[in-house]
Design an enzyme around this catalytic site. Structure first.
Site, PDB file in Angstrom:
ATOM      1  N   GLN A  83      36.861 -10.672 -19.459  1.00 51.90           N
ATOM      2  CA  GLN A  83      35.837  -9.667 -19.216  1.00 51.90           C
ATOM      3  C   GLN A  83      34.611  -9.875 -20.124  1.00 51.90           C
ATOM      4  O   GLN A  83      34.681 -10.620 -21.105  1.00 51.90           O
ATOM      5  CB  GLN A  83      36.407  -8.275 -19.496  1.00 51.90           C
ATOM      6  CG  GLN A  83      37.517  -7.863 -18.549  1.00 51.90           C
ATOM      7  CD  GLN A  83      37.960  -6.428 -18.794  1.00 51.90           C
ATOM      8  OE1 GLN A  83      39.053  -6.181 -19.230  1.00 51.90           O
ATOM      9  NE2 GLN A  83      37.074  -5.482 -18.526  1.00 51.90           N
ATOM     10  N   HIS A  84      33.543  -9.192 -19.770  1.00 52.29           N
ATOM     11  CA  HIS A  84      32.344  -8.974 -20.621  1.00 52.29           C
ATOM     12  C   HIS A  84      31.399 -10.162 -20.789  1.00 52.29           C
ATOM     13  O   HIS A  84      30.243  -9.951 -21.162  1.00 52.29           O
ATOM     14  CB  HIS A  84      32.718  -8.516 -22.044  1.00 52.29           C
ATOM     15  CG  HIS A  84      33.725  -7.414 -22.125  1.00 52.29           C
ATOM     16  ND1 HIS A  84      33.484  -6.149 -21.666  1.00 52.29           N
ATOM     17  CD2 HIS A  84      34.991  -7.397 -22.625  1.00 52.29           C
ATOM     18  CE1 HIS A  84      34.553  -5.385 -21.890  1.00 52.29           C
ATOM     19  NE2 HIS A  84      35.485  -6.129 -22.452  1.00 52.29           N
ATOM     20  N   ASP A 242      40.334  -9.717 -16.097  1.00 55.87           N
ATOM     21  CA  ASP A 242      41.709 -10.238 -16.217  1.00 55.87           C
ATOM     22  C   ASP A 242      42.741  -9.149 -16.474  1.00 55.87           C
ATOM     23  O   ASP A 242      43.879  -9.240 -15.980  1.00 55.87           O
ATOM     24  CB  ASP A 242      41.805 -11.367 -17.252  1.00 55.87           C
ATOM     25  CG  ASP A 242      41.264 -11.017 -18.629  1.00 55.87           C
ATOM     26  OD1 ASP A 242      40.826  -9.871 -18.846  1.00 55.87           O
ATOM     27  OD2 ASP A 242      41.274 -11.914 -19.495  1.00 55.87           O
TER      28      ASP A 242
HETATM   29  O1  LIG Z   1      37.580  -8.185 -23.860  1.00 54.01           O
HETATM   30  C1  LIG Z   1      38.652  -8.020 -23.305  1.00 54.01           C
HETATM   31  C2  LIG Z   1      39.019  -6.726 -22.697  1.00 54.01           C
HETATM   32  O2  LIG Z   1      38.076  -5.726 -22.919  1.00 54.01           O
HETATM   33  C3  LIG Z   1      39.612  -9.173 -23.259  1.00 54.01           C
HETATM   34  O3  LIG Z   1      40.888  -8.767 -22.811  1.00 54.01           O
HETATM   35  C4  LIG Z   1      39.035 -10.275 -22.408  1.00 54.01           C
HETATM   36  O4  LIG Z   1      39.108  -9.899 -21.053  1.00 54.01           O
HETATM   37  C5  LIG Z   1      39.699 -11.619 -22.704  1.00 54.01           C
HETATM   38  O5  LIG Z   1      40.979 -11.720 -22.206  1.00 54.01           O
HETATM   39  P1  LIG Z   1      42.068 -12.868 -22.503  1.00 54.01           P
HETATM   40  O6  LIG Z   1      41.431 -14.182 -22.422  1.00 54.01           O
HETATM   41  O7  LIG Z   1      42.698 -12.537 -23.813  1.00 54.01           O
HETATM   42  O8  LIG Z   1      43.056 -12.671 -21.378  1.00 54.01           O
END
Ligand SMILES: O=C(CO)[C@@H](O)[C@H](O)COP(=O)(O)O
Ligand SMILES: Nc1ncnc2c1ncn2[C@@H]1O[C@H](COP(=O)(O)OP(=O)(O)O)[C@@H](O)[C@H]1O
Length: 482
Positions: A83-84, A242
């Site tokens: 995300q983000h 994700d």
């Molecule tokens: O920033 C967040 C949720 O707000 C993280 O969960 C990212 O989405 C990265 O995810 P992973 O690579 O750890 O699955």
């Protein structure tokens, strides 16, 4: 609705692909659209760092797809991603600079200033929580835009559109085209800091205030809406963040809480109502099925286990054995795992620490156990914060790469104070994307009901002294030197 393309074969054999473009790797699963049966899969690694050229994600996707046998016989595809991440595109759709990722903390001070501009720190937090369901921290896309506005005026001048990793990959799979063809979904839009899960609308004014001018934003699709199709004619699902994909992948329902130990540590719940936590601890995200996904995220999770194993010169199985040979509480050793700074609590400049070293506790076994307990204590604090928002936690699931660790599975119930359910090891994020693809293909009101293999339940006596010790030392860390 368009008829399902069957390539002249039985409709029940339609295949769908789910993609997880996460921080460390791109994973692809290809599943039977009707039953969810895994047919084949592939994986390719991503470059390290907190800013990445999106073309590296595209290259990894191509490698992962090749490893998974390609898309020739696939009817629908959906992309879930970290995300983000902030991708700036110019008028022609060219990437202006490397994407700034969720774990890039450089925007911490800039976003604190942005929040305070809405009437001071406290009033500002309340205003943002009301406006978009979350108080933006450095992870959020809006924080990266504000940082760019302060640091890189040239980048800002060239930026005509802003999108997220899953938006960009979906757009590329569709053959790209103009920036007006970008799409996203509710779950990922809710992590930008300029889209409200409660109203379902962008707050383009907040984005323009952060960046200095308006930009083109991806159209927000409904959960089963199609984003288009690939040049070869496969349906493209909306895609999602994700964490939302993981919820869809394991078939979570309201009342379920999921703890994910991946690059990030996350604790999130499938909920019927949006949240708006002015403390900023709980992010008020949307899910990928039309509901909500209140979430707490830590920056330090599986990689703390990786680095501790390296420090102790063992592999993950060795780390588990060592940790389980130490008693709960690791003889008084407490490991504060802020190795990358921390997001929850909001301490972007903190470093990690090991407290309570004595002649007896200074052993590899105690360090191994304390590292696992430290990661889990941070996540248990997240679960408490979710519950303060009125979230129900009837079942707690444990997923992500870290959940493959025997010690993590066995220690988790001692820290959470409740049983944890562990689904069979797999790529739950990619599975959720595949289920969304099957949903977009079927065009039904609800996602297909795929069978989920049995979960394993882990139970253990709660060890309250571990959290008490962690709470005692958790704030005692040194700032970064650089
Ligand atoms: O920033 C967040 C949720 O707000 C993280 O969960 C990212 O989405 C990265 O995810 P992973 O690579 O750890 O699955
Ligand atoms: N048995 C294990 N014990 C602990 N950590 C593990 C184990 N297997 C994999 N990991 C770690 O899990 C992480 C990958 O988890 P994953 O959920 O796929 O992350 P992401 O989705 O962020 O890429 C890596 O840091 C990896 O080293």
């Amino acid at each position: 609705m368009a008829p399902i393309r069957t390539h002249g074969i039985d409709k029940s054999l339609a295949l769908v692909a789910g993609i997880d473009s996460s921080t460390q790797a791109c994973k692809v699963v290809i599943r039977d659209a009707r039953t969810g049966r895994l047919v084949r899969d592939g994986c390719a690694s991503h470059p390290a760092g907190t800013e990445v050229d999106p073309s590296a994600w595209w290259a990894a996707l191509e490698r992962a797809l090749q490893a998974a046998g390609g898309l020739d016989d696939v009817e629908a595809i959906a992309v879930a991603a970290q995300q983000h991440g902030c991708i700036c595109l110019d008028e022609e759709g060219r990437v202006v600079r490397p994407a700034l990722l969720w774990n890039d903390t450089r925007g911490a001070a800039a976003v604190a200033r942005l929040v305070a501009e809405s009437g001071g720190a406290d009033a500002g937090r309340q205003a943002w929580a009301t406006a978009v369901g979350s108080v933006p921290l450095a992870a959020f896309t809006v924080a990266k835009l504000r940082w760019l506005a302060e640091q890189e005026p040239d980048t800002v001048r060239q930026t005509a559109a802003v999108c997220l990793p899953h938006d960009w990959l979906t757009w590329r799979l569709a053959g790209a085209g103009g920036i007006e063809r970008l799409t996203t979904d509710r779950s990922d839009a809710s992590g930008t800091g300029y889209w409200s899960p409660a109203t379902g609308r962008y707050r383009s004014d907040l984005l323009a205030h952060a960046l200095g001018h308006a930009v083109v934003l991806p159209k927000v699709l409904a959960p089963a809406e199609r984003a288009g199709s690939t040049p070869a004619g496969a349906v493209l699902g909306a895609g999602c963040g994700d964490n939302a994909a993981a919820a869809l992948g394991i078939g979570a329902r309201p009342g379920d809480v999921i703890v994910s130990i991946g690059t990030s540590g996350t604790v999130f719940a499938v909920a019927d109502e949006p949240t708006a936590d002015p403390s900023g601890t709980v992010a008020g995200f949307a899910d990928a099925a039309g509901g909500f996904l209140p979430l707490v995220c830590t920056l330090n999770a599986a990689r703390v286990l990786d680095v501790t194993a390296r420090l102790l010169n063992v592999d993950h199985a060795g780390l588990s054995r060592l940790a389980l040979s130490a008693p709960p509480g690791a003889g008084g050793l407490a490991f504060v795992p802020y190795l990358e700074g921390e997001r929850t609590p909001d301490r972007p400049d903190a470093t990690g620490a090991i407290h309570g070293l004595t002649l007896d506790s200074a052993t590899p076994a105690s360090v191994a156990r304390a590292a696992i307990e430290g990661v889990l204590c941070g996540l248990a604090d997240g679960l408490d914060a979710l519950m303060r928002q009125g979230v129900r936690a009837e079942r707690v699931f444990l997923i992500g790469g870290g959940a493959r660790s025997t010690a993590v599975r066995q220690i988790a119930p001692t820290i959470f104070g409740r049983p944890v359910l562990v689904p069979p090891a797999g790529e739950h994020v990619a599975d959720g994307a595949a289920r969304q693809a099957a949903w977009a293909l079927a065009g039904t009101a609800a996602p297909p009901s795929w069978e989920h293999a049995g979960v394993e339940q882990f139970e253990a006596a709660v060890a309250p002294h571990v959290r008490a010790r962690y709470a005692q030392v958790q704030a005692l860390t040194a700032p970064r030197l650089d």
